[in-house]
Design a protein around this motif. Structure first.
Motif, PDB file in Angstrom:
ATOM      1  N   VAL A 279       0.848  -1.201   0.000  1.00 63.13           N
ATOM      2  CA  VAL A 279       0.000   0.000   0.000  1.00 63.13           C
ATOM      3  C   VAL A 279       0.880   1.247   0.000  1.00 63.13           C
ATOM      4  CG1 VAL A 279      -1.598   1.374   1.405  1.00 63.13           C
ATOM      5  CG2 VAL A 279      -2.025  -1.059   1.070  1.00 63.13           C
TER       6      VAL A 279
ATOM      7  N   MET B 292       2.363   1.870  -3.376  1.00 64.88           N
ATOM      8  CA  MET B 292       1.363   2.398  -4.303  1.00 64.88           C
ATOM      9  C   MET B 292       1.101   3.875  -4.020  1.00 64.88           C
ATOM     10  SD  MET B 292      -1.162  -0.912  -4.452  1.00 64.88           S
ATOM     11  CE  MET B 292      -2.260  -0.426  -5.757  1.00 64.88           C
TER      12      MET B 292
ATOM     13  N   ARG C  67      -1.915   2.530  -9.268  1.00 61.11           N
ATOM     14  CA  ARG C  67      -3.113   1.754  -8.957  1.00 61.11           C
ATOM     15  C   ARG C  67      -2.865   0.257  -8.895  1.00 61.11           C
ATOM     16  NH1 ARG C  67      -6.268   5.404 -13.263  1.00 61.11           N
ATOM     17  NH2 ARG C  67      -6.576   7.168 -11.872  1.00 61.11           N
ATOM     18  N   ARG C  68      -1.673  -0.161  -9.314  1.00 65.88           N
ATOM     19  CA  ARG C  68      -1.392  -1.591  -9.353  1.00 65.88           C
ATOM     20  C   ARG C  68       0.097  -1.839  -9.221  1.00 65.88           C
ATOM     21  NH1 ARG C  68      -2.780   0.576 -14.030  1.00 65.88           N
ATOM     22  NH2 ARG C  68      -4.953   0.037 -13.764  1.00 65.88           N
TER      23      ARG C  68
ATOM     24  N   THR D  99      -3.886  -4.946  -7.062  1.00 67.11           N
ATOM     25  CA  THR D  99      -4.491  -3.687  -7.486  1.00 67.11           C
ATOM     26  C   THR D  99      -5.185  -2.993  -6.319  1.00 67.11           C
ATOM     27  OG1 THR D  99      -6.624  -4.693  -8.013  1.00 67.11           O
ATOM     28  CG2 THR D  99      -4.948  -4.695  -9.760  1.00 67.11           C
ATOM     29  N   GLN D 100      -5.601  -1.766  -6.574  1.00 70.18           N
ATOM     30  CA  GLN D 100      -6.390  -1.039  -5.578  1.00 70.18           C
ATOM     31  C   GLN D 100      -7.640  -1.834  -5.199  1.00 70.18           C
ATOM     32  OE1 GLN D 100      -7.109   2.721  -7.543  1.00 70.18           O
ATOM     33  NE2 GLN D 100      -5.551   3.734  -6.312  1.00 70.18           N
TER      34      GLN D 100
ATOM     35  N   THR E 255      -8.797  -2.898  -1.524  1.00 69.35           N
ATOM     36  CA  THR E 255     -10.087  -2.468  -0.992  1.00 69.35           C
ATOM     37  C   THR E 255     -10.893  -3.667  -0.482  1.00 69.35           C
ATOM     38  OG1 THR E 255     -10.101  -0.611  -2.521  1.00 69.35           O
ATOM     39  CG2 THR E 255     -12.208  -1.195  -1.519  1.00 69.35           C
TER      40      THR E 255
END
Length: 140
Positions: free
Chosen positions: A90, A93, A99-100, A114-115, A119
């Protein structure tokens, strides 16, 4: 502590570097995804995303079928190893405003995170923590 390997996507859609941006766009549409990992000599060499196509091809009014992925791809992709902690991924990023992340194991493509993966992980962690708190409060 949760690691990238626990939540990464292992089935990564790839495309050869010699293909065109049009080929990539077609694959993105067919697979209903937002990016592809570009492979050269069996190793990841870049990424092409919908955003790259808009900014580098459409906004420049270039013909997608005449531009190779090697010309259009983002070559400076960021990566992590499968045993990287989620917290470190995280942070990487956020620090790089991306985003990835590609997941490499011994320089080979192992997956992508990825985001959306982040999430979903955080959502489930919040739900689990909430459930544990409810159980604790009922038992008090």
């Amino acid at each position: 502590m949760t690691q990238v390997r626990d939540i990464m996507e292992k089935n990564v859609i790839t495309i050869d570097y010699s293909k065109t941006v049009h080929d990539a766009a077609t694959t993105l549409r067919e697979k209903e995804i937002s990016f592809l990992v570009i492979i050269r000599d069996s190793k990841p060499s870049g990424i092409i995303s919908e955003r790259d196509i808009v900014r580098k091809i459409a906004a420049e009014d270039l013909v997608a079928s005449k531009v190779t992925l090697e010309e259009a791809m983002s070559k400076k992709f960021r990566w992590v190893e499968p045993d990287t902690t989620i917290e470190d991924a995280v942070q990487k990023m956020l620090n790089n405003n991306i985003r990835r992340l590609i997941v490499l194991e011994n320089e080979n493509l192992a997956g992508v995170i990825t985001q959306t993966n982040m999430t979903e992980f955080l959502r489930s962690k919040i739900l689990i923590n909430g459930t544990v708190e409810n159980i604790d409060s009922e038992n008090s």
